[in-house]
Design a protein around this motif. Structure first.
Motif, PDB file in Angstrom:
ATOM      1  N   GLY A  84       0.842  -1.203   0.000  1.00 57.61           N
ATOM      2  CA  GLY A  84       0.000   0.000   0.000  1.00 57.61           C
ATOM      3  C   GLY A  84       0.872   1.245   0.000  1.00 57.61           C
ATOM      4  N   ASP A  85       0.452   2.270   0.717  1.00 54.87           N
ATOM      5  CA  ASP A  85       1.232   3.510   0.760  1.00 54.87           C
ATOM      6  C   ASP A  85       2.425   3.367   1.709  1.00 54.87           C
ATOM      7  OD1 ASP A  85      -0.448   4.630  -0.998  1.00 54.87           O
ATOM      8  OD2 ASP A  85      -1.402   6.021   0.413  1.00 54.87           O
ATOM      9  N   VAL A  86       3.637   3.683   1.194  1.00 55.20           N
ATOM     10  CA  VAL A  86       4.840   3.665   2.051  1.00 55.20           C
ATOM     11  C   VAL A  86       5.300   5.111   2.193  1.00 55.20           C
ATOM     12  CG1 VAL A  86       7.221   2.859   2.282  1.00 55.20           C
ATOM     13  CG2 VAL A  86       5.512   1.382   1.201  1.00 55.20           C
ATOM     14  N   LYS A  87       5.231   5.619   3.427  1.00 55.10           N
ATOM     15  CA  LYS A  87       5.631   7.014   3.652  1.00 55.10           C
ATOM     16  C   LYS A  87       7.137   7.065   3.890  1.00 55.10           C
ATOM     17  CE  LYS A  87       1.260   8.641   5.328  1.00 55.10           C
ATOM     18  NZ  LYS A  87       0.455   9.218   6.364  1.00 55.10           N
ATOM     19  N   ALA A  88       7.903   7.386   2.845  1.00 54.09           N
ATOM     20  CA  ALA A  88       9.371   7.388   2.960  1.00 54.09           C
ATOM     21  C   ALA A  88       9.863   8.701   3.568  1.00 54.09           C
ATOM     22  CB  ALA A  88       9.995   7.167   1.598  1.00 54.09           C
ATOM     23  N   LEU A  89       9.259   9.824   3.189  1.00 56.36           N
ATOM     24  CA  LEU A  89       9.590  11.135   3.791  1.00 56.36           C
ATOM     25  C   LEU A  89       8.285  11.755   4.281  1.00 56.36           C
ATOM     26  CD1 LEU A  89      11.985  12.587   1.017  1.00 56.36           C
ATOM     27  CD2 LEU A  89      12.636  11.330   3.085  1.00 56.36           C
ATOM     28  N   THR A  90       8.297  12.234   5.529  1.00 59.27           N
ATOM     29  CA  THR A  90       7.026  12.699   6.087  1.00 59.27           C
ATOM     30  C   THR A  90       7.089  14.168   6.514  1.00 59.27           C
ATOM     31  OG1 THR A  90       7.682  11.921   8.267  1.00 59.27           O
ATOM     32  CG2 THR A  90       6.360  10.410   6.935  1.00 59.27           C
ATOM     33  N   GLY A  91       7.905  14.975   5.835  1.00 59.57           N
ATOM     34  CA  GLY A  91       7.987  16.387   6.210  1.00 59.57           C
ATOM     35  C   GLY A  91       9.413  16.758   6.587  1.00 59.57           C
ATOM     36  N   VAL A  92      10.298  16.686   5.578  1.00 56.10           N
ATOM     37  CA  VAL A  92      11.716  16.990   5.823  1.00 56.10           C
ATOM     38  C   VAL A  92      11.934  18.490   5.644  1.00 56.10           C
ATOM     39  CG1 VAL A  92      14.049  16.715   4.895  1.00 56.10           C
ATOM     40  CG2 VAL A  92      12.558  14.721   5.151  1.00 56.10           C
ATOM     41  N   THR A  93      12.435  19.133   6.678  1.00 51.71           N
ATOM     42  CA  THR A  93      12.738  20.563   6.600  1.00 51.71           C
ATOM     43  C   THR A  93      14.203  20.755   6.960  1.00 51.71           C
ATOM     44  OG1 THR A  93      10.475  21.186   7.083  1.00 51.71           O
ATOM     45  CG2 THR A  93      12.161  22.824   7.576  1.00 51.71           C
ATOM     46  N   LEU A  94      14.950  21.392   6.031  1.00 49.12           N
ATOM     47  CA  LEU A  94      16.385  21.593   6.256  1.00 49.12           C
ATOM     48  C   LEU A  94      16.858  22.717   5.358  1.00 49.12           C
ATOM     49  CD1 LEU A  94      19.008  20.324   7.547  1.00 49.12           C
ATOM     50  CD2 LEU A  94      19.263  19.044   5.424  1.00 49.12           C
ATOM     51  N   ASN A  95      17.636  23.635   5.908  1.00 52.32           N
ATOM     52  CA  ASN A  95      18.251  24.690   5.095  1.00 52.32           C
ATOM     53  C   ASN A  95      19.740  24.404   4.983  1.00 52.32           C
ATOM     54  OD1 ASN A  95      15.898  26.057   4.747  1.00 52.32           O
ATOM     55  ND2 ASN A  95      16.261  27.522   6.395  1.00 52.32           N
ATOM     56  N   VAL A  96      20.211  24.295   3.744  1.00 53.68           N
ATOM     57  CA  VAL A  96      21.644  24.043   3.534  1.00 53.68           C
ATOM     58  C   VAL A  96      22.278  25.349   3.071  1.00 53.68           C
ATOM     59  CG1 VAL A  96      23.333  22.652   2.288  1.00 53.68           C
ATOM     60  CG2 VAL A  96      21.079  21.675   2.807  1.00 53.68           C
ATOM     61  N   PRO A  97      23.167  25.949   3.886  1.00 59.30           N
ATOM     62  CA  PRO A  97      23.760  27.236   3.486  1.00 59.30           C
ATOM     63  C   PRO A  97      24.689  27.089   2.284  1.00 59.30           C
ATOM     64  CG  PRO A  97      24.248  26.710   5.793  1.00 59.30           C
ATOM     65  CD  PRO A  97      23.641  25.482   5.192  1.00 59.30           C
ATOM     66  N   ASP A  98      24.833  28.159   1.506  1.00 55.25           N
ATOM     67  CA  ASP A  98      25.774  28.173   0.387  1.00 55.25           C
ATOM     68  C   ASP A  98      27.169  27.839   0.893  1.00 55.25           C
ATOM     69  OD1 ASP A  98      24.114  28.748  -1.659  1.00 55.25           O
ATOM     70  OD2 ASP A  98      24.344  30.924  -1.499  1.00 55.25           O
ATOM     71  N   GLY A  99      27.869  26.995   0.160  1.00 57.99           N
ATOM     72  CA  GLY A  99      29.252  26.689   0.514  1.00 57.99           C
ATOM     73  C   GLY A  99      29.413  25.633   1.591  1.00 57.99           C
ATOM     74  N   ALA A 100      28.282  25.083   2.086  1.00 55.36           N
ATOM     75  CA  ALA A 100      28.366  24.077   3.152  1.00 55.36           C
ATOM     76  C   ALA A 100      28.734  22.716   2.583  1.00 55.36           C
ATOM     77  CB  ALA A 100      27.018  23.966   3.863  1.00 55.36           C
ATOM     78  N   ILE A 101      29.279  21.860   3.448  1.00 51.34           N
ATOM     79  CA  ILE A 101      29.290  20.424   3.157  1.00 51.34           C
ATOM     80  C   ILE A 101      28.307  19.829   4.166  1.00 51.34           C
ATOM     81  CG2 ILE A 101      30.623  18.303   2.985  1.00 51.34           C
ATOM     82  CD1 ILE A 101      33.104  19.893   2.397  1.00 51.34           C
ATOM     83  N   GLN A 102      27.123  19.538   3.677  1.00 49.55           N
ATOM     84  CA  GLN A 102      26.024  19.099   4.543  1.00 49.55           C
ATOM     85  C   GLN A 102      25.970  17.572   4.568  1.00 49.55           C
ATOM     86  OE1 GLN A 102      23.051  20.897   6.172  1.00 49.55           O
ATOM     87  NE2 GLN A 102      23.155  18.856   7.078  1.00 49.55           N
ATOM     88  N   GLY A 103      26.244  16.977   5.699  1.00 45.93           N
ATOM     89  CA  GLY A 103      26.116  15.527   5.831  1.00 45.93           C
ATOM     90  C   GLY A 103      24.705  15.180   6.282  1.00 45.93           C
ATOM     91  N   ILE A 104      24.161  14.098   5.709  1.00 50.36           N
ATOM     92  CA  ILE A 104      22.863  13.601   6.171  1.00 50.36           C
ATOM     93  C   ILE A 104      23.070  12.142   6.558  1.00 50.36           C
ATOM     94  CG2 ILE A 104      20.461  13.109   5.545  1.00 50.36           C
ATOM     95  CD1 ILE A 104      20.577  15.534   3.691  1.00 50.36           C
ATOM     96  N   VAL A 105      22.846  11.848   7.844  1.00 54.60           N
ATOM     97  CA  VAL A 105      23.028  10.482   8.315  1.00 54.60           C
ATOM     98  C   VAL A 105      21.698   9.953   8.827  1.00 54.60           C
ATOM     99  CG1 VAL A 105      25.453  10.817   8.947  1.00 54.60           C
ATOM    100  CG2 VAL A 105      23.697  11.199  10.666  1.00 54.60           C
ATOM    101  N   GLY A 106      21.592   8.651   8.895  1.00 54.37           N
ATOM    102  CA  GLY A 106      20.367   8.072   9.422  1.00 54.37           C
ATOM    103  C   GLY A 106      20.405   6.576   9.273  1.00 54.37           C
ATOM    104  N   PRO A 107      19.611   5.870  10.079  1.00 55.75           N
ATOM    105  CA  PRO A 107      19.609   4.409   9.997  1.00 55.75           C
ATOM    106  C   PRO A 107      19.029   3.920   8.677  1.00 55.75           C
ATOM    107  CG  PRO A 107      17.930   5.173  11.529  1.00 55.75           C
ATOM    108  CD  PRO A 107      18.695   6.377  11.106  1.00 55.75           C
TER     109      PRO A 107
END
Ligand SMILES: Nc1ncnc2c1ncn2[C@@H]1O[C@H](COP(=O)(O)OP(=O)(O)OP(=O)(O)O)[C@@H](O)[C@H]1O
Length: 341
Positions: A17-40
């Motif tokens: 049926g419906d698989v909710k993979a993302l349920t409201g991701v909010t993130l601001n990545v500043p210019d010039g950043a190296i933004q890591g995203i970790v998670g299980p």
């Protein structure tokens, strides 16, 4: 700046049926950043990356890149927007029938650049990633690290604003990993390209990321500059990236002291002990380079009945030093720690 605002993705499947993979991701990545995203595993990291590189259509929310909402573009604008975002893959995804030069030049061919423009750009990129002399080799003649250099050069060919990296070093050995991470830092600094990097390797975050976010069950549970996270004893993500030794949280008189840059090397500990005649033992600690800064993290054991005001007053004089009494700190959540380790 990349603004990810309440991004949602639900897969509709026959089996589940419906698989909710993302349920409201909010993130601001500043210019010039190296933004890591970790998670299980299963947190939604790959889905988030595929939404960011526009391979997957989100079912809700917005992705705004330098003011343009990428979720509302027409198909012609979408093609142009894709050129502003380069992707580096875990397994390189090179075309095996093409040479190094032709793999790197592929995005320029698709963008109908002139032959001269393509040749000049390939030469620049070959030099940037250190593959001079290998232009006519085929991917099967290259090591994994060299193939990933080709993958990075190809992702940069159309001069993107953002480089998305999906587990870029998890197929590589430690020495090659280190070289590829150095290359990503060079790309970030010298070309000013913002990098979003998905990884399950906390050492990668520690080594190169300026910002980090923890994705869990389809939403970001914590995010911020890496240095702020690792110097905040109450941050679950900070403790994953640079853990406090286990067993000290909850012990009366135990304290975590973090110190940055020059303060990481000052002899404030011996000064504190001497001037106030305190017994202090060092339980664990050291100075590490994290996100390009020197971060000292020391766990100290004071007498359980130490006059805390004396210690706090003394340390307040050092701007880059922070103190947290560990007896007030809840132990970090173990399952996530184990899953990411
Ligand atoms: N194409 C798809 N169709 C249906 N469900 C999917 C699809 N892709 C991912 N999912 C589901 O969405 C959820 C998030 O998956 P995703 O692959 O994004 O997680 P992940 O954090 O990248 O995991 P991993 O680290 O194991 O790769 C999981 O429940 C997964 O089963």
């Amino acid at each position: 700046m990349i603004e990810i605002d309440q991004l949602a993705k639900t897969y509709t499947t026959r089996q589940h049926g419906d698989v909710k993979a993302l349920t409201g991701v909010t993130l601001n990545v500043p210019d010039g950043a190296i933004q890591g995203i970790v998670g299980p595993s299963g947190a939604g990291k790959s889905t988030l990356l595929r939404c960011l590189n526009l391979l997957e259509q989100p079912t809700g929310g917005r992705i705004v890149l330098n003011g343009d909402d990428l979720t509302t573009l027409s198909s012609a604008d979408l093609r142009a927007a894709r050129r502003r975002i380069g992707t580096v893959f875990q397994h390189f995804e090179l075309l095996h029938s093409r040479t190094v030069a032709d793999n790197i030049g592929l995005p320029l061919e698709l963008a109908k650049a002139s032959d001269q423009e393509r040749r000049d750009r390939i030469a620049e990129l070959v030099e940037l990633v250190g593959l001079q002399g290998r232009e006519r080799s085929y991917p099967s003649q290259l090591s994994g690290g060299q193939q990933q250099r080709v993958g990075i050069a190809r992702a940069l060919a159309a001069r993107p604003d953002v480089l998305l990296c999906d587990e870029p070093t998890s197929a590589l050995d430690p020495a090659t990993t280190s070289q590829i991470l150095d290359l990503l830092v060079r790309v970030n600094r010298s070309l000013g390209v913002t990098i979003v990097l998905i990884t399950h390797e906390l050492a990668v975050v520690r080594r190169i990321c300026t910002h980090a976010a923890l994705l869990d069950h389809g939403r970001i549970t914590e995010s911020g500059p890496v240095v702020d996270l690792v110097t905040d004893a109450g941050s679950a993500l900070g403790q994953l990236v640079a853990p406090i030794p286990s067993g000290v949280a909850g012990r009366p008189g135990a304290a975590l002291i973090t110190a940055l840059d020059d303060d990481a090397d000052r002899p404030w500990l011996s000064e504190l002990a001497r001037t106030h005649d305190l017994d202090i033992s060092v339980v664990a600690g050291g100075v590490e380079r994290i996100a390009g800064r020197r971060v000292g993290k020391v766990v100290l054991q004071f007498a359980p009945d130490v006059d805390r005001a004396i210690v706090e007053d003394y340390l307040r004089r050092h701007e880059q030093v922070q103190l947290t009494w560990l007896d007030r700190l809840p132990a970090p959540a173990a399952p996530l720690e184990e899953e990411l380790a």
